[in-house]
Design an enzyme around this catalytic site. Structure first.
Site, PDB file in Angstrom:
ATOM      1  N   ASP A   1      35.988   0.657 -11.117  1.00 31.85           N
ATOM      2  CA  ASP A   1      36.118   0.479  -9.672  1.00 31.85           C
ATOM      3  C   ASP A   1      34.890   1.071  -8.996  1.00 31.85           C
ATOM      4  O   ASP A   1      33.983   1.542  -9.670  1.00 31.85           O
ATOM      5  CB  ASP A   1      37.405   1.164  -9.163  1.00 31.85           C
ATOM      6  CG  ASP A   1      37.341   2.689  -9.261  1.00 31.85           C
ATOM      7  OD1 ASP A   1      36.335   3.241  -9.764  1.00 31.85           O
ATOM      8  OD2 ASP A   1      38.305   3.335  -8.833  1.00 31.85           O
TER       9      ASP A   1
ATOM     10  N   ASP B   1      33.983   3.902  -5.965  1.00 32.93           N
ATOM     11  CA  ASP B   1      34.604   4.967  -5.174  1.00 32.93           C
ATOM     12  C   ASP B   1      33.669   5.427  -4.057  1.00 32.93           C
ATOM     13  O   ASP B   1      32.478   5.659  -4.302  1.00 32.93           O
ATOM     14  CB  ASP B   1      34.901   6.173  -6.082  1.00 32.93           C
ATOM     15  CG  ASP B   1      35.679   5.793  -7.328  1.00 32.93           C
ATOM     16  OD1 ASP B   1      36.873   5.481  -7.199  1.00 32.93           O
ATOM     17  OD2 ASP B   1      35.092   5.780  -8.432  1.00 32.93           O
TER      18      ASP B   1
ATOM     19  N   ASP C   1      37.925   2.166  -3.917  1.00 30.46           N
ATOM     20  CA  ASP C   1      38.662   3.276  -3.306  1.00 30.46           C
ATOM     21  C   ASP C   1      37.842   3.847  -2.166  1.00 30.46           C
ATOM     22  O   ASP C   1      36.675   4.185  -2.350  1.00 30.46           O
ATOM     23  CB  ASP C   1      38.866   4.424  -4.328  1.00 30.46           C
ATOM     24  CG  ASP C   1      40.076   4.201  -5.213  1.00 30.46           C
ATOM     25  OD1 ASP C   1      40.846   3.254  -4.962  1.00 30.46           O
ATOM     26  OD2 ASP C   1      40.250   4.985  -6.157  1.00 30.46           O
TER      27      ASP C   1
END
Ligand code: DGT
Ligand code: MG
Length: 365
Positions: free
Chosen positions: A204, A206, A289
């Site tokens: 992902d 962040d 995120d």
């Protein structure tokens, strides 16, 4: 020959956070074997065992040369009986039967596939397995009720299980940067997680968002998320003030790592031009995120979100055990100071009440 082995035995400091570790190291077959057992323990919610294997793997990653004999490992920290047995097997046969059995077990593979769906934690996966669901096809055919996160996770399973590249991360950084600076001039965007550590791929992307004036970060998340959504850049988003609630069956974070910052779990829709989607596709899905922190806690949040997970865990353990300090993603404080303040208050209370003698002994652990 024995003498030679003796002279090339290794030493490393006790805590992973005290060691310099490179992404590419000398003992991948040993660390891979231990990491797989750690993963299996995590999937079976045996956290004690998982951390033990993670620590053992980290020690091997930090060694300055290839291990050729277990005798070189004498005196090294974090290598328990079980880890040493695995290492011995791999050194001798090139593989370890426990690792091989696990790797091919139906339960391990089912847990891996099902928890690989965004929004599915080990408890949900375990329940599905008990209902006879072992793969995506069975899940799709089963008419199991999925929540919004899980549905998005299943819809974008292929994309979300492709590594995110550095180029993807850079494109997303530009998008988030643009949103933040146009909506909240002066607010700052910082890339964290694996990419901040210099990794070339990740699962992902962040980010930490903050504003140099305390309090001015309020409202930032809502505005940024609305803007991203209005631009058609979000396939899914869920914003929460307190991420603790999210940990149970949310995107599967260990609750010990959770903080209380405002946080957005999102799936971005990255178009061609912003990334290179799979052949024949116009876009790809990427997990992102976003975390908002007040500037007063930014340093701790940055440290806490840079990772890796084991590094963070070890840093906190080291702070607690060796420095009597308590570290989180919000603050660092001296535990003895807090305890002294507490004692002073108790003493004052006791003296003024003339009931007991002042407390003077140290508090037991
Ligand atoms: P990746 O994304 O798989 O390439 O690897 P990382 O290292 O970026 O791992 P990731 O994205 O799961 O998390 C980034 C770091 O942030 C991780 O090393 C520990 C920390 N972290 C993750 N989730 C939480 C959380 O809920 N609260 C806090 N305080 N830290 C977290
Ligand atoms: Mg990450």
């Amino acid at each position: 020959e024995e003498k030679e082995e003796e002279t090339c035995s290794f030493t490393v400091p006790n805590y992973a956070c005290q060691r310099r570790t490179q992404l590419h190291h000398h003992n991948p077959s040993l660390s891979d074997a231990l990491t797989l057992l750690a993963e299996n323990a995590e999937l079976n919610e045996d956290d004690g065992r998982a951390v033990a294997f993670r620590r053992a793997a980290a020690v091997l990653k930090a060694l300055p040369a290839e291990v050729t004999s277990v005798s070189q490992l004498k005196g090294l920290p974090c290598l328990g009986e079980h880890s040493l047995r695995v290492i011995k097997d791999v050194l001798k046969d090139g593989s370890c039967s426990e690792v091989e059995t696990t790797k091919h077990s139906q339960r391990f593979n089912a847990l891996k596939v099902l928890t690989g769906i965004f929004g599915v934690g080990v408890k949900t996966a375990d329940r599905w397995i008990r209902d006879g669901i072992f793969n995506l096809q069975q899940l799709r055919e089963s008419q199991t009720t999925l929540n919004r996160a899980q549905q998005a996770g299943l819809d974008h399973y292929e994309d979300l299980n492709q590594p995110v590249t550095r180029a993807d991360a850079d494109s997303i950084t530009e998008i988030v940067q643009e949103a933040v600076s146009s909506l909240f001039p002066g607010a700052q965007v910082t890339l964290t997680g694996g990419f901040r550590r210099g990794k070339m791929t990740g699962h992902d992307v962040d980010f930490l968002l903050t504003h140099p004036e305390e309090g001015r970060e309020e409202g930032l998340m809502d505005k940024v998320v609305s803007w991203l959504d209005s631009q058609g850049l979000l396939l899914y988003q869920k914003t929460s003030r307190n991420s603790y609630l999210e940990s149970r069956d949310g995107p599967g974070r260990p609750s010990s790592n959770m903080d209380r910052f405002e946080r957005c779990f999102a799936i971005f829709k990255l178009s061609r031009g912003q990334t290179s989607p799979p052949a024949g596709h116009q876009w790809r899905a990427v997990r992102v995120d976003l975390v908002v922190t007040p500037i007063s806690q930014f340093a701790f949040a940055l440290l806490g979100w840079t990772g890796s997970k084991l590094f963070e865990r070890e840093l906190r353990r080291w702070a607690g055990h060796e420095k009597a300090m308590s570290l989180s993603s919000h603050a660092l404080f001296d535990k003895t100071q807090v305890i002294n303040t507490l004692f002073r208050e108790i003493n004052m209370w006791n003296c003024s009440n003339h009931t007991r003698s002042p407390v003077s002994e140290a508090i037991p652990e």
